[in-house]
Every structure is written in structure tokens, then in C-alpha cells.
Enzyme design. Structure first.
Site, short mmCIF file in Angstrom:
data_model
loop_
_atom_site.label_atom_id
_atom_site.label_comp_id
_atom_site.label_asym_id
_atom_site.label_seq_id
_atom_site.Cartn_x
_atom_site.Cartn_y
_atom_site.Cartn_z
N HIS A 107 0.81 -1.22 0.00
CA HIS A 107 0.00 0.00 0.00
C HIS A 107 0.84 1.27 0.00
CE1 HIS A 107 0.86 0.61 4.33
NE2 HIS A 107 0.77 -0.71 4.41
N ASP A 108 0.36 2.25 -0.73
CA ASP A 108 0.90 3.62 -0.75
C ASP A 108 2.28 3.72 -1.39
OD1 ASP A 108 -1.32 4.92 0.82
OD2 ASP A 108 -0.62 3.50 2.33
N GLY A 138 5.09 -1.06 2.70
CA GLY A 138 4.26 0.11 2.48
C GLY A 138 5.03 1.41 2.41
#
Length: 267
Positions: A129-130, A147
Site C-alpha cells: 500500500h501507498d 508500504g
């Protein structure tokens, strides 16, 4: 599948399951048993193989090649995630091979996982994520990003390598096989696997392949020696890089990276 969701010349296998809200562009091909979820957009000319799962919100650009069993746009593997709207954005002309997993962003991490253009994500790659991935990057088999990682253009990650959360890797870097990166890697630097990744020169061979001439490479080597081999503190090295950057855009890029770095620099 509603007929309005797909361009008339899209080729969709009858066993594929496509949410009525998905938008399928011209000349898209979707293979057998693939599942395209709600709020997914797939750009023109993209080929989705069999048994692929794409969850939304996800936007995929044009002329990508997505191999069987890839999983894109799944929710982030983050305990803080509470179901807020986040997305995955993938650019154009990417190759995404078997069993690649790319997750959406998180609410407190910018909301977006982003992959640029012309990248190769080989089998079993994971992008968490991200993450923000640039262009012309190669992720070799089994490499992984935790992440909030940033990966600059033209970076190569070798097989079984990994980058710790919140780290930045600069453009044209090379991460060696099995190398675990736990700090920020400046542009052009080559990392080797020695318990934890350590700088081992610049990626001179990669730079030559990309058209860097001898003076440019010499300036980068000089900057590397200043940063890593001159026995200087990072602050002292930065002062010398400021002077060197006046005559080199590449050294200026290294200096800008150092100024953006929020974690310890790879040393």
C-alpha cells in the site's frame, strides 16, 4: 456484464466476471475466469490473462500486459485500514507477470498506490500500500516493497530483494540479489547483499546502457566517493556535493534526494 461497460471491440471470455460499473476500453482482452470488480477502469489495448483478479477502485492505463493469477487493487495489508476509499493507479505499457500482488493505498498514507509507465513486474512481485513507483523499473522475481516505499525511474530490483517501509530508492539505483534495504538509497547507487544491504559503487553499467557519457559517469563517481569513501560526515559530504552540483545535473539530483530523505541514508 452490462454492454455499456465495455468497448464494442473488447474481447472478453464468456467465463470472465465483470462488474457493471467497470469501464473496459477499446481493444481490451480479458481471459477466462478473470474477475473485474466494481470501480475498475482498464485502458485501451490492455491484455488481462486468465484467472486475474482486479478489485477497485483501480485505474489501469493503456497497452498493459497482465498475466494469469495476478491480483491487483486488493485492500491494503494494514491493520489501520478501516475501509476508507483508496485506489490503485497503474500507467501504460507495464508488464505484470504471474502471481504479482499490488495493493491499494491507505487513508493516512496518501490514499493511492501508484505505478508509472513501462515497468516490468516479474513473477511473485509484491507492491504494498501507498508505494510510489516511477517509470522503466524492473522488479525481478520475488522482489517486494513494504508500504509507503518510493522507487525512482530506471531502478532495478534483483530477485528476492526487498525494501523496508517508508524507504526511498533513487533513480537508476541497482538493488542486488537478496539485498534487504532498510534505509534510503541515493540515485545511481548499487547495493549488495551483506547481511543488510550496503552501497557498493554506482550502477555504471546500467548508466552506459542508458546513454550516459563518460563525463556524466565520472561526475557521479566523484559524488559517490565524496559521500561514501572520503571519510566525511553526511553534512560535510553534502557541502562538497553542493559545489559539485554546479557542474552536474546528476549530482544535483543526488543532492535533492539527500534533502528529501527522511530516514537514515544507506551507508
Amino acid at each position: 456484464m452490462s454492454a455499456s461497460t465495455a468497448a464494442s471491440d473488447a474481447v472478453i471470455h464468456p467465463t470472465a466476471v465483470i462488474d457493471p460499473s467497470a469501464v473496459i476500453g477499446e481493444r481490451v482482452s480479458i481471459g477466462a475466469y478473470s474477475v473485474i470488480g466494481a470501480d475498475v477502469q482498464i485502458g485501451a489495448g490492455t491484455v488481462v490473462g486468465p484467472h486475474v483478479v482486479i478489485e477497485g477502485p483501480t485505474r489501469i492505463g493503456c497497452d498493459n500486459r497482465i498475466s494469469q493469477f495476478a491480483s491487483l487493487g486488493g485492500p491494503p495489508q494494514d491493520k489501520k485500514f478501516a475501509g476508507e476509499r483508496t485506489e490503485l493507479v497503474i500507467g501504460d505499457r507495464n508488464l505484470i507477470r504471474e502471481f504479482v500482488t499490488v495493493n491499494r493505498g491507505t487513508g493516512d498514507g496518501g490514499h493511492v498506490t501508484r505505478i508509472g509507465n513501462d515497468n516490468w513486474l516479474l513473477a511473485y512481485v509484491h507492491v504494498a500500500h501507498d508505494c510510489q513507483v516511477g517509470n522503466n523499473v524492473v522488479f525481478s522475481n520475488y522482489s517486494a516493497l513494504a508500504g509507503h516505499v518510493e522507487i525512482g525511474d530506471w531502478t532495478i530490483m534483483s530477485g528476492y530483494s526487498g525494501v523496508h517501509q517508508f524507504c526511498k530508492v533513487g533513480a537508476h539505483a541497482f538493488i542486488g540479489m537478496g539485498c534487504l534495504v532498510g534505509s534510503d538509497v541515493p540515485p545511481f547507487v548499487m547495493m549488495a547483499n551483506e547481511q543488510h544491504g550496503r552501497p557498493r559503487g554506482i550502477n555504471s553499467e546500467g548508466l552506459k546502457r542508458r546513454g550516459f557519457d563518460a563525463p556524466r559517469i565520472s561526475a557521479i563517481k566523484r559524488a559517490y566517493r565524496t559521500l561514501y569513501m572520503a571519510g566525511l560526515s553526511q553534512a560535510e559530504a553534502r557541502e562538497q556535493l553542493v559545489a559539485q552540483a554546479k557542474d552536474s545535473d546528476d549530482v544535483r539530483a543526488m543532492l535533492e534526494f539527500l534533502d528529501r530523505s527522511e530516514r537514515a541514508l544507506a551507508r
